[in-house]
Scaffold this motif. Sequence first.
Motif, PDB file in Angstrom:
ATOM      1  N   ARG A   4       0.831  -1.211   0.000  1.00 37.84           N
ATOM      2  CA  ARG A   4       0.000   0.000   0.000  1.00 37.84           C
ATOM      3  C   ARG A   4       0.865   1.261   0.000  1.00 37.84           C
ATOM      4  NH1 ARG A   4      -5.187  -0.131  -1.402  1.00 37.84           N
ATOM      5  NH2 ARG A   4      -6.017   1.011   0.330  1.00 37.84           N
ATOM      6  N   GLN A   5       1.960   1.253   0.754  1.00 34.74           N
ATOM      7  CA  GLN A   5       2.865   2.408   0.750  1.00 34.74           C
ATOM      8  C   GLN A   5       3.483   2.588  -0.630  1.00 34.74           C
ATOM      9  OE1 GLN A   5       5.406   1.206   3.980  1.00 34.74           O
ATOM     10  NE2 GLN A   5       4.349   2.496   5.461  1.00 34.74           N
ATOM     11  N   THR A   6       3.841   1.491  -1.259  1.00 37.14           N
ATOM     12  CA  THR A   6       4.396   1.546  -2.611  1.00 37.14           C
ATOM     13  C   THR A   6       3.371   2.127  -3.582  1.00 37.14           C
ATOM     14  OG1 THR A   6       5.796  -0.362  -2.145  1.00 37.14           O
ATOM     15  CG2 THR A   6       5.427   0.173  -4.465  1.00 37.14           C
ATOM     16  N   GLU A   7       2.118   1.710  -3.425  1.00 37.38           N
ATOM     17  CA  GLU A   7       1.048   2.225  -4.280  1.00 37.38           C
ATOM     18  C   GLU A   7       0.875   3.732  -4.089  1.00 37.38           C
ATOM     19  OE1 GLU A   7      -3.634   1.278  -5.369  1.00 37.38           O
ATOM     20  OE2 GLU A   7      -2.714   0.269  -3.658  1.00 37.38           O
ATOM     21  N   VAL A   8       0.914   4.181  -2.840  1.00 39.26           N
ATOM     22  CA  VAL A   8       0.784   5.613  -2.555  1.00 39.26           C
ATOM     23  C   VAL A   8       1.929   6.396  -3.201  1.00 39.26           C
ATOM     24  CG1 VAL A   8       0.973   7.341  -0.704  1.00 39.26           C
ATOM     25  CG2 VAL A   8      -0.597   5.434  -0.461  1.00 39.26           C
ATOM     26  N   ILE A   9       3.147   5.924  -3.050  1.00 34.44           N
ATOM     27  CA  ILE A   9       4.298   6.596  -3.657  1.00 34.44           C
ATOM     28  C   ILE A   9       4.142   6.644  -5.171  1.00 34.44           C
ATOM     29  CG2 ILE A   9       6.786   6.406  -4.098  1.00 34.44           C
ATOM     30  CD1 ILE A   9       6.259   7.465  -1.327  1.00 34.44           C
ATOM     31  N   ALA A  10       3.722   5.535  -5.758  1.00 36.63           N
ATOM     32  CA  ALA A  10       3.557   5.475  -7.212  1.00 36.63           C
ATOM     33  C   ALA A  10       2.491   6.458  -7.683  1.00 36.63           C
ATOM     34  CB  ALA A  10       3.192   4.056  -7.646  1.00 36.63           C
ATOM     35  N   LEU A  11       1.364   6.510  -7.001  1.00 40.39           N
ATOM     36  CA  LEU A  11       0.286   7.400  -7.416  1.00 40.39           C
ATOM     37  C   LEU A  11       0.646   8.869  -7.235  1.00 40.39           C
ATOM     38  CD1 LEU A  11      -2.800   5.452  -5.993  1.00 40.39           C
ATOM     39  CD2 LEU A  11      -2.164   5.727  -8.397  1.00 40.39           C
ATOM     40  N   VAL A  12       1.189   9.203  -6.075  1.00 35.42           N
ATOM     41  CA  VAL A  12       1.465  10.605  -5.766  1.00 35.42           C
ATOM     42  C   VAL A  12       2.726  11.105  -6.465  1.00 35.42           C
ATOM     43  CG1 VAL A  12       1.981  12.249  -3.900  1.00 35.42           C
ATOM     44  CG2 VAL A  12       0.217  10.500  -3.579  1.00 35.42           C
ATOM     45  N   SER A  13       3.793  10.338  -6.398  1.00 33.35           N
ATOM     46  CA  SER A  13       5.054  10.793  -6.985  1.00 33.35           C
ATOM     47  C   SER A  13       5.224  10.352  -8.430  1.00 33.35           C
ATOM     48  CB  SER A  13       6.238  10.280  -6.153  1.00 33.35           C
ATOM     49  OG  SER A  13       6.179  10.836  -4.859  1.00 33.35           O
ATOM     50  N   VAL A  33      -3.691   8.408   3.176  1.00 33.16           N
ATOM     51  CA  VAL A  33      -2.671   8.544   2.127  1.00 33.16           C
ATOM     52  C   VAL A  33      -1.490   9.338   2.653  1.00 33.16           C
ATOM     53  CG1 VAL A  33      -2.150   9.598  -0.118  1.00 33.16           C
ATOM     54  CG2 VAL A  33      -4.249   8.280   0.182  1.00 33.16           C
ATOM     55  N   ALA A  34      -1.765  10.453   3.320  1.00 37.88           N
ATOM     56  CA  ALA A  34      -0.697  11.300   3.858  1.00 37.88           C
ATOM     57  C   ALA A  34       0.177  10.524   4.843  1.00 37.88           C
ATOM     58  CB  ALA A  34      -1.283  12.534   4.529  1.00 37.88           C
ATOM     59  N   LYS A  35      -0.468   9.744   5.717  1.00 33.95           N
ATOM     60  CA  LYS A  35       0.282   8.958   6.703  1.00 33.95           C
ATOM     61  C   LYS A  35       1.145   7.905   6.013  1.00 33.95           C
ATOM     62  CE  LYS A  35      -0.140   6.142  10.810  1.00 33.95           C
ATOM     63  NZ  LYS A  35      -0.997   5.476  11.768  1.00 33.95           N
ATOM     64  N   MET A  36       0.553   7.180   5.052  1.00 29.23           N
ATOM     65  CA  MET A  36       1.319   6.152   4.340  1.00 29.23           C
ATOM     66  C   MET A  36       2.466   6.771   3.550  1.00 29.23           C
ATOM     67  SD  MET A  36      -1.151   3.190   2.882  1.00 29.23           S
ATOM     68  CE  MET A  36      -2.787   3.873   2.919  1.00 29.23           C
ATOM     69  N   ASP A  38       4.094   9.591   4.216  1.00 25.47           N
ATOM     70  CA  ASP A  38       5.134   9.992   5.173  1.00 25.47           C
ATOM     71  C   ASP A  38       5.942   8.795   5.663  1.00 25.47           C
ATOM     72  OD1 ASP A  38       4.371  12.638   4.962  1.00 25.47           O
ATOM     73  OD2 ASP A  38       3.266  12.670   6.857  1.00 25.47           O
ATOM     74  N   GLU A  39       5.246   7.709   5.987  1.00 27.45           N
ATOM     75  CA  GLU A  39       5.936   6.509   6.470  1.00 27.45           C
ATOM     76  C   GLU A  39       6.839   5.924   5.382  1.00 27.45           C
ATOM     77  OE1 GLU A  39       2.618   4.145   7.687  1.00 27.45           O
ATOM     78  OE2 GLU A  39       2.474   5.112   9.651  1.00 27.45           O
ATOM     79  N   ALA A  40       6.342   5.889   4.151  1.00 26.97           N
ATOM     80  CA  ALA A  40       7.136   5.356   3.036  1.00 26.97           C
ATOM     81  C   ALA A  40       8.337   6.244   2.757  1.00 26.97           C
ATOM     82  CB  ALA A  40       6.264   5.226   1.791  1.00 26.97           C
ATOM     83  N   GLU A  42       9.911   8.111   4.843  1.00 22.84           N
ATOM     84  CA  GLU A  42      10.897   7.909   5.908  1.00 22.84           C
ATOM     85  C   GLU A  42      11.667   6.611   5.693  1.00 22.84           C
ATOM     86  OE1 GLU A  42      13.518   8.236   8.702  1.00 22.84           O
ATOM     87  OE2 GLU A  42      12.180   9.873   8.162  1.00 22.84           O
ATOM     88  N   LYS A  43      10.987   5.563   5.251  1.00 24.66           N
ATOM     89  CA  LYS A  43      11.672   4.296   4.969  1.00 24.66           C
ATOM     90  C   LYS A  43      12.678   4.471   3.833  1.00 24.66           C
ATOM     91  CE  LYS A  43       8.076   1.210   6.664  1.00 24.66           C
ATOM     92  NZ  LYS A  43       7.125   0.149   6.336  1.00 24.66           N
ATOM     93  N   LEU A  44      12.302   5.202   2.797  1.00 26.14           N
ATOM     94  CA  LEU A  44      13.237   5.469   1.695  1.00 26.14           C
ATOM     95  C   LEU A  44      14.423   6.297   2.181  1.00 26.14           C
ATOM     96  CD1 LEU A  44      10.712   6.289  -1.151  1.00 26.14           C
ATOM     97  CD2 LEU A  44      12.222   4.302  -1.031  1.00 26.14           C
ATOM     98  N   ALA A  45      14.142   7.293   3.006  1.00 23.80           N
ATOM     99  CA  ALA A  45      15.221   8.136   3.540  1.00 23.80           C
ATOM    100  C   ALA A  45      16.175   7.311   4.396  1.00 23.80           C
ATOM    101  CB  ALA A  45      14.628   9.283   4.350  1.00 23.80           C
ATOM    102  N   ALA A  46      15.635   6.346   5.151  1.00 24.85           N
ATOM    103  CA  ALA A  46      16.478   5.492   5.987  1.00 24.85           C
ATOM    104  C   ALA A  46      17.443   4.674   5.129  1.00 24.85           C
ATOM    105  CB  ALA A  46      15.621   4.576   6.852  1.00 24.85           C
ATOM    106  N   VAL A  47      16.975   4.231   3.974  1.00 25.42           N
ATOM    107  CA  VAL A  47      17.850   3.485   3.068  1.00 25.42           C
ATOM    108  C   VAL A  47      18.984   4.378   2.584  1.00 25.42           C
ATOM    109  CG1 VAL A  47      17.990   2.377   0.793  1.00 25.42           C
ATOM    110  CG2 VAL A  47      16.091   1.839   2.330  1.00 25.42           C
ATOM    111  N   TYR A  48      18.647   5.598   2.195  1.00 22.69           N
ATOM    112  CA  TYR A  48      19.681   6.527   1.742  1.00 22.69           C
ATOM    113  C   TYR A  48      20.677   6.835   2.861  1.00 22.69           C
ATOM    114  CZ  TYR A  48      17.762   7.418  -2.858  1.00 22.69           C
ATOM    115  OH  TYR A  48      17.352   7.287  -4.151  1.00 22.69           O
ATOM    116  N   ARG A  49      20.173   7.003   4.091  1.00 20.80           N
ATOM    117  CA  ARG A  49      21.082   7.247   5.221  1.00 20.80           C
ATOM    118  C   ARG A  49      21.997   6.044   5.424  1.00 20.80           C
ATOM    119  NH1 ARG A  49      16.451   9.694   7.399  1.00 20.80           N
ATOM    120  NH2 ARG A  49      15.881   7.816   8.536  1.00 20.80           N
TER     121      ARG A  49
END
Length: 69
Positions: A4-13, A33-36, A38-40, A42-49
């Motif tokens: 679901r987070q992946t779907e939100v990122i795909a739709l919005v971004s 959607v906003a919560k998902m 934000d959570e997604a 942050e998970k992507l940012a954690a990978v970059y960190r």
Amino acid sequence: MTDRQTEVIALVSGFDLTQAQAARVMKISQQAVAKMYDEAAEKLAAVYRKWEYGAVEVEYEEAAEEEVA
């Protein structure tokens, strides 16, 4: 990320939908959607960190009130 987070990122971004539009597509609230998103993000940012790519900033515009209804 969850499916679901992946779907939100795909739709919005990816498809450049607003959070309100993505919410209608997914049949959930804009707040969910906003919560998902934000959570997604942050998970992507954690990978970059972890990969030491440096700071990652995530910006998005909140949906206007008329879009939420």
